[in-house]
Design a protein around this motif. Sequence first.
Motif, PDB file in Angstrom:
ATOM      1  N   ASN A  27      -9.561  10.981  -3.684  1.00 36.43           N
ATOM      2  CA  ASN A  27      -8.458  10.452  -3.047  1.00 36.43           C
ATOM      3  C   ASN A  27      -8.416   8.971  -2.662  1.00 36.43           C
ATOM      4  O   ASN A  27      -8.747   8.959  -1.526  1.00 36.43           O
ATOM      5  CB  ASN A  27      -7.859  11.512  -1.957  1.00 36.43           C
ATOM      6  CG  ASN A  27      -6.424  11.427  -1.623  1.00 36.43           C
ATOM      7  OD1 ASN A  27      -6.048  10.131  -1.573  1.00 36.43           O
ATOM      8  ND2 ASN A  27      -5.757  12.237  -1.488  1.00 36.43           N
ATOM      9  N   LEU A  28      -7.818   8.058  -3.563  1.00 35.96           N
ATOM     10  CA  LEU A  28      -7.987   6.676  -2.998  1.00 35.96           C
ATOM     11  C   LEU A  28      -7.244   6.443  -1.903  1.00 35.96           C
ATOM     12  O   LEU A  28      -7.749   5.605  -1.063  1.00 35.96           O
ATOM     13  CB  LEU A  28      -7.696   6.015  -4.312  1.00 35.96           C
ATOM     14  CG  LEU A  28      -8.511   5.954  -5.657  1.00 35.96           C
ATOM     15  CD1 LEU A  28      -8.051   5.249  -6.810  1.00 35.96           C
ATOM     16  CD2 LEU A  28     -10.018   5.791  -5.059  1.00 35.96           C
ATOM     17  N   ARG A  29      -6.126   7.091  -1.821  1.00 39.42           N
ATOM     18  CA  ARG A  29      -5.431   6.895  -0.297  1.00 39.42           C
ATOM     19  C   ARG A  29      -6.251   7.347   0.644  1.00 39.42           C
ATOM     20  O   ARG A  29      -6.291   6.480   1.674  1.00 39.42           O
ATOM     21  CB  ARG A  29      -3.969   7.704  -0.480  1.00 39.42           C
ATOM     22  CG  ARG A  29      -2.979   7.444   0.798  1.00 39.42           C
ATOM     23  CD  ARG A  29      -1.862   8.060   0.540  1.00 39.42           C
ATOM     24  NE  ARG A  29      -0.979   7.627   1.568  1.00 39.42           N
ATOM     25  CZ  ARG A  29       0.288   7.783   1.357  1.00 39.42           C
ATOM     26  NH1 ARG A  29       0.903   8.456   0.350  1.00 39.42           N
ATOM     27  NH2 ARG A  29       1.329   7.305   2.170  1.00 39.42           N
ATOM     28  N   VAL A  30      -6.831   8.268   0.770  1.00 39.51           N
ATOM     29  CA  VAL A  30      -7.683   8.359   1.780  1.00 39.51           C
ATOM     30  C   VAL A  30      -8.967   7.661   1.868  1.00 39.51           C
ATOM     31  O   VAL A  30      -9.208   7.217   3.090  1.00 39.51           O
ATOM     32  CB  VAL A  30      -8.346  10.168   1.629  1.00 39.51           C
ATOM     33  CG1 VAL A  30      -9.326  10.433   2.665  1.00 39.51           C
ATOM     34  CG2 VAL A  30      -7.241  11.083   1.594  1.00 39.51           C
ATOM     35  N   ARG A  32      -8.637   4.443   1.335  1.00 40.74           N
ATOM     36  CA  ARG A  32      -8.148   3.245   1.894  1.00 40.74           C
ATOM     37  C   ARG A  32      -7.942   3.685   3.609  1.00 40.74           C
ATOM     38  O   ARG A  32      -8.232   2.672   4.225  1.00 40.74           O
ATOM     39  CB  ARG A  32      -6.887   2.883   1.224  1.00 40.74           C
ATOM     40  CG  ARG A  32      -6.897   2.228  -0.009  1.00 40.74           C
ATOM     41  CD  ARG A  32      -5.721   1.792  -0.789  1.00 40.74           C
ATOM     42  NE  ARG A  32      -4.764   2.572  -0.916  1.00 40.74           N
ATOM     43  CZ  ARG A  32      -4.396   3.483  -1.988  1.00 40.74           C
ATOM     44  NH1 ARG A  32      -5.398   3.182  -2.975  1.00 40.74           N
ATOM     45  NH2 ARG A  32      -3.612   4.317  -2.043  1.00 40.74           N
ATOM     46  N   LEU A  33      -7.640   4.582   3.816  1.00 39.83           N
ATOM     47  CA  LEU A  33      -7.420   4.837   5.243  1.00 39.83           C
ATOM     48  C   LEU A  33      -8.526   4.889   5.949  1.00 39.83           C
ATOM     49  O   LEU A  33      -8.943   4.166   6.909  1.00 39.83           O
ATOM     50  CB  LEU A  33      -6.848   6.496   5.481  1.00 39.83           C
ATOM     51  CG  LEU A  33      -5.319   6.653   5.064  1.00 39.83           C
ATOM     52  CD1 LEU A  33      -4.838   8.170   5.052  1.00 39.83           C
ATOM     53  CD2 LEU A  33      -4.337   5.845   5.999  1.00 39.83           C
ATOM     54  N   SER A  36      -9.789   1.337   6.366  1.00 42.37           N
ATOM     55  CA  SER A  36      -8.903   0.477   7.439  1.00 42.37           C
ATOM     56  C   SER A  36      -9.357   1.025   8.905  1.00 42.37           C
ATOM     57  O   SER A  36      -9.390   0.309   9.932  1.00 42.37           O
ATOM     58  CB  SER A  36      -7.392   0.711   7.217  1.00 42.37           C
ATOM     59  OG  SER A  36      -7.095   2.291   7.635  1.00 42.37           O
ATOM     60  N   ASN A 125      -2.648  16.355   4.252  1.00 46.19           N
ATOM     61  CA  ASN A 125      -2.507  15.487   3.020  1.00 46.19           C
ATOM     62  C   ASN A 125      -2.461  14.003   3.583  1.00 46.19           C
ATOM     63  O   ASN A 125      -2.289  13.762   4.782  1.00 46.19           O
ATOM     64  CB  ASN A 125      -1.255  15.788   2.359  1.00 46.19           C
ATOM     65  CG  ASN A 125       0.080  15.472   3.034  1.00 46.19           C
ATOM     66  OD1 ASN A 125       0.347  14.462   3.425  1.00 46.19           O
ATOM     67  ND2 ASN A 125       0.768  16.602   3.028  1.00 46.19           N
ATOM     68  N   ALA A 126      -2.976  13.209   2.859  1.00 43.33           N
ATOM     69  CA  ALA A 126      -2.980  11.915   3.332  1.00 43.33           C
ATOM     70  C   ALA A 126      -1.679  10.966   3.744  1.00 43.33           C
ATOM     71  O   ALA A 126      -1.760  10.348   4.772  1.00 43.33           O
ATOM     72  CB  ALA A 126      -3.575  10.888   2.152  1.00 43.33           C
ATOM     73  N   GLN A 127      -0.691  11.534   2.845  1.00 49.85           N
ATOM     74  CA  GLN A 127       0.549  10.815   3.525  1.00 49.85           C
ATOM     75  C   GLN A 127       0.968  11.372   5.147  1.00 49.85           C
ATOM     76  O   GLN A 127       1.246  10.533   5.888  1.00 49.85           O
ATOM     77  CB  GLN A 127       1.886  11.562   2.727  1.00 49.85           C
ATOM     78  CG  GLN A 127       3.107  10.529   2.954  1.00 49.85           C
ATOM     79  CD  GLN A 127       3.915  10.959   2.265  1.00 49.85           C
ATOM     80  OE1 GLN A 127       4.006  11.513   0.900  1.00 49.85           O
ATOM     81  NE2 GLN A 127       5.360  10.748   2.395  1.00 49.85           N
ATOM     82  N   GLU A 130      -1.458   9.749   7.461  1.00 51.95           N
ATOM     83  CA  GLU A 130      -1.308   8.296   7.689  1.00 51.95           C
ATOM     84  C   GLU A 130      -0.050   8.007   8.581  1.00 51.95           C
ATOM     85  O   GLU A 130      -0.232   7.296   9.710  1.00 51.95           O
ATOM     86  CB  GLU A 130      -0.934   7.660   6.154  1.00 51.95           C
ATOM     87  CG  GLU A 130      -0.984   6.193   6.517  1.00 51.95           C
ATOM     88  CD  GLU A 130      -0.837   5.481   5.104  1.00 51.95           C
ATOM     89  OE1 GLU A 130      -1.148   4.349   4.975  1.00 51.95           O
ATOM     90  OE2 GLU A 130      -0.689   6.137   3.967  1.00 51.95           O
TER      91      GLU A 130
END
Length: 147
Positions: A27-30, A32-33, A36, A125-127, A130
């Motif tokens: 999961n690329l969003r995870v 990135r989190l 960061s 979930n990532a959304q 975040e």
Amino acid sequence: MFETLAEMTGKKAQDILDEWLELVQINLRVLRLIASYREDYQVVLLSNASAPFLRRILERGHLEMYFDQIMISSEEKLAKPDVRIYIRMLERTGMQPEQTIMIDDNPNNIEGAKAAGIYGVLFENAQSFEEEFSNILARCFGRSKDQ
């Protein structure tokens, strides 16, 4: 684990591992989190996954760089939600429980972390994570990620 599956199926353990690896989607969003948060916080991967499987995933995806430390239950001879693995993680990293947030997708593992004095957050979930993380930081540490 893969040896047991090999015995049960008649396949080679390596072939089973390779098949499982093909199913893994990062999961690329995870990621990135994680990247960061790692700028300001120590990030530790504490996993109950099979060590050979997880090590291959980390190696294959060049994911080790996202974590300050990686602890795998089978290598530690302890598994989440046993409170002792969280205490070991705290000792190894020098983190204080009241300054630590455990993020996991298993409610039982969150309860284990809480038993060690660690703030636990259920990851769905990532959304949603975040969106909530700034609130979590404010509740735990009195600040947001941007401070």
